[in-house]
Design a protein around this motif. Structure first.
Motif, short mmCIF file in Angstrom:
data_model
loop_
_atom_site.label_atom_id
_atom_site.label_comp_id
_atom_site.label_asym_id
_atom_site.label_seq_id
_atom_site.Cartn_x
_atom_site.Cartn_y
_atom_site.Cartn_z
N GLU A 136 3.31 19.56 7.68
CA GLU A 136 2.38 20.39 8.46
C GLU A 136 2.40 20.06 9.95
O GLU A 136 1.74 20.74 10.71
N SER A 137 3.11 19.02 10.37
CA SER A 137 3.01 18.56 11.75
C SER A 137 4.14 19.11 12.62
O SER A 137 5.02 19.83 12.15
N HIS A 138 4.10 18.73 13.90
CA HIS A 138 5.16 19.09 14.85
C HIS A 138 6.28 18.04 14.84
O HIS A 138 7.09 18.02 15.76
N GLY A 139 6.29 17.18 13.84
CA GLY A 139 7.32 16.14 13.74
C GLY A 139 6.74 14.76 13.51
O GLY A 139 7.42 13.86 13.02
N CYS A 140 5.47 14.58 13.89
CA CYS A 140 4.82 13.28 13.68
C CYS A 140 4.51 13.06 12.20
O CYS A 140 4.59 13.98 11.39
N ILE A 141 4.15 11.83 11.88
CA ILE A 141 3.80 11.43 10.52
C ILE A 141 2.30 11.19 10.49
O ILE A 141 1.80 10.22 11.05
N ASN A 149 9.88 6.97 17.53
CA ASN A 149 11.14 7.58 18.00
C ASN A 149 10.83 8.71 18.98
O ASN A 149 10.48 9.81 18.56
N GLY A 150 10.94 8.42 20.27
CA GLY A 150 10.64 9.45 21.27
C GLY A 150 9.20 9.91 21.14
O GLY A 150 8.27 9.12 21.21
N ALA A 151 9.03 11.23 20.94
CA ALA A 151 7.68 11.78 20.80
C ALA A 151 7.14 11.64 19.38
O ALA A 151 5.98 11.96 19.11
N VAL A 152 7.95 11.16 18.45
CA VAL A 152 7.53 11.05 17.05
C VAL A 152 6.75 9.75 16.83
O VAL A 152 7.20 8.68 17.21
N SER A 153 5.60 9.91 16.19
CA SER A 153 4.75 8.75 15.94
C SER A 153 4.08 8.88 14.59
O SER A 153 4.11 9.94 13.95
N MET A 154 3.44 7.78 14.17
CA MET A 154 2.54 7.78 13.02
C MET A 154 1.14 7.74 13.59
O MET A 154 0.87 7.01 14.54
N HIS A 155 0.23 8.52 13.01
CA HIS A 155 -1.15 8.51 13.49
C HIS A 155 -2.07 9.18 12.48
O HIS A 155 -1.61 9.85 11.55
N ALA A 156 -3.37 9.02 12.69
CA ALA A 156 -4.36 9.67 11.82
C ALA A 156 -4.35 11.17 12.09
O ALA A 156 -4.18 11.61 13.22
N GLY A 157 -4.54 11.93 11.03
CA GLY A 157 -4.59 13.39 11.19
C GLY A 157 -4.81 14.07 9.85
O GLY A 157 -4.99 13.41 8.82
N LYS A 158 -4.80 15.39 9.89
CA LYS A 158 -5.00 16.18 8.67
C LYS A 158 -3.81 15.98 7.74
O LYS A 158 -2.67 16.16 8.13
N GLY A 205 0.80 -1.22 0.00
CA GLY A 205 0.00 0.00 0.00
C GLY A 205 0.83 1.26 0.00
O GLY A 205 2.01 1.25 0.34
N ILE A 206 0.19 2.34 -0.42
CA ILE A 206 0.81 3.66 -0.43
C ILE A 206 -0.18 4.66 0.15
O ILE A 206 -1.38 4.56 -0.11
N SER A 207 0.34 5.61 0.93
CA SER A 207 -0.53 6.66 1.48
C SER A 207 0.17 8.00 1.43
O SER A 207 1.37 8.10 1.66
N PRO A 208 -0.59 9.07 1.15
CA PRO A 208 -0.02 10.41 1.32
C PRO A 208 0.17 10.67 2.81
O PRO A 208 -0.53 10.06 3.64
N ILE A 209 1.08 11.53 3.17
CA ILE A 209 1.36 11.85 4.57
C ILE A 209 1.62 13.35 4.71
O ILE A 209 1.80 14.05 3.71
N SER A 210 1.62 13.81 5.94
CA SER A 210 2.11 15.15 6.27
C SER A 210 3.08 14.97 7.42
O SER A 210 2.74 14.40 8.46
N THR A 211 4.32 15.46 7.24
CA THR A 211 5.36 15.29 8.26
C THR A 211 5.71 16.65 8.87
O THR A 211 5.01 17.63 8.67
N GLY A 212 6.83 16.69 9.60
CA GLY A 212 7.20 17.87 10.37
C GLY A 212 7.63 19.07 9.54
O GLY A 212 8.31 18.94 8.53
#
Length: 197
Positions: free
Chosen positions: A168-173, A153-162, A81-88
């Motif tokens: 666009e994020s604070h570092g998460c995926i 990695n520490g506070a960095v995670s993958m999760h559902a979001g905009k 699978g492939i998904s678009p993401i927004s990262t830090g």
């Protein structure tokens, strides 16, 4: 009678031309081409999110490509699978490297980012960082929703979001909700996650 027959032929010819035109401009692959039983929400309109149920076996491995703003989910050497993401964003960039899923939580809330709400549940101050924004009197902090949370990695995670397809994020995926759910269900604890430029 002949006039009616001529009119009917014109309608039929016009309809067949419309169908032929639609077939030539239809995209080759859309998210719906790879249905998943839990995929109830629409994918990105450009068809960039998809999942293949027919890919089995092999260790799960997720590749996060920061320059493409895409997540690739492999099972062994097969792309599932492939998904678009927004990262830090700048100043909170998502770290690169090789990581493992070290924690999973279905319904997680941030302890840093969210909203200040009053006793009735109305938001009095939105998009706050508890380390920066003072809590107004009579309010409580409600952490931002991070469904299908997978810490890497520490506070960095993958999760559902905009997701907009750009950082666009604070570092998460962030992943679209339905793709975050699919990735969560297919990535056991310890799944390798590679983040690259």
């Amino acid at each position: 009678m002949q006039r009616c027959s001529s009119w009917l032929n014109k309608i039929l010819l016009g309809s067949s031309l419309l169908f032929a035109a639609a077939a030539t401009i239809a995209p080759v692959a859309q998210a719906g081409d790879y249905p998943h039983p839990y995929q109830q929400h629409r994918s990105m309109t450009d068809g960039s999110a998809w999942w293949r149920r027919d890919v089995y076996g092999g260790a799960a491995h997720i590749i996060i490509d920061l320059s493409e703003q895409r997540a690739y989910f492999y099972k062994g050497d097969q792309l599932a699978g492939i998904s678009p993401i927004s990262t830090g964003v700048a100043g909170n960039r998502t770290p690169t490297g090789s990581f493992r899923v070290s924690e999973k939580e279905l319904f997680h809330r941030s302890n840093l980012y969210g909203h200040y709400v009053d006793r009735a549940g109305f938001v009095r101050k939105s998009s706050v960082d508890v380390r920066v924004h003072k809590r107004p009197a009579g309010t409580v902090f409600r952490g931002a929703s991070m469904d299908f949370f997978m810490r890497i990695n520490g506070a960095v995670s993958m999760h559902a979001g905009k997701v907009t397809g750009r950082p666009e994020s604070h570092g998460c995926i962030r992943l679209p909700w339905h793709m975050a759910k699919i990735f969560y269900e297919n990535a056991p604890m310890g799944t390798k996650v590679t983040v690259r430029h």
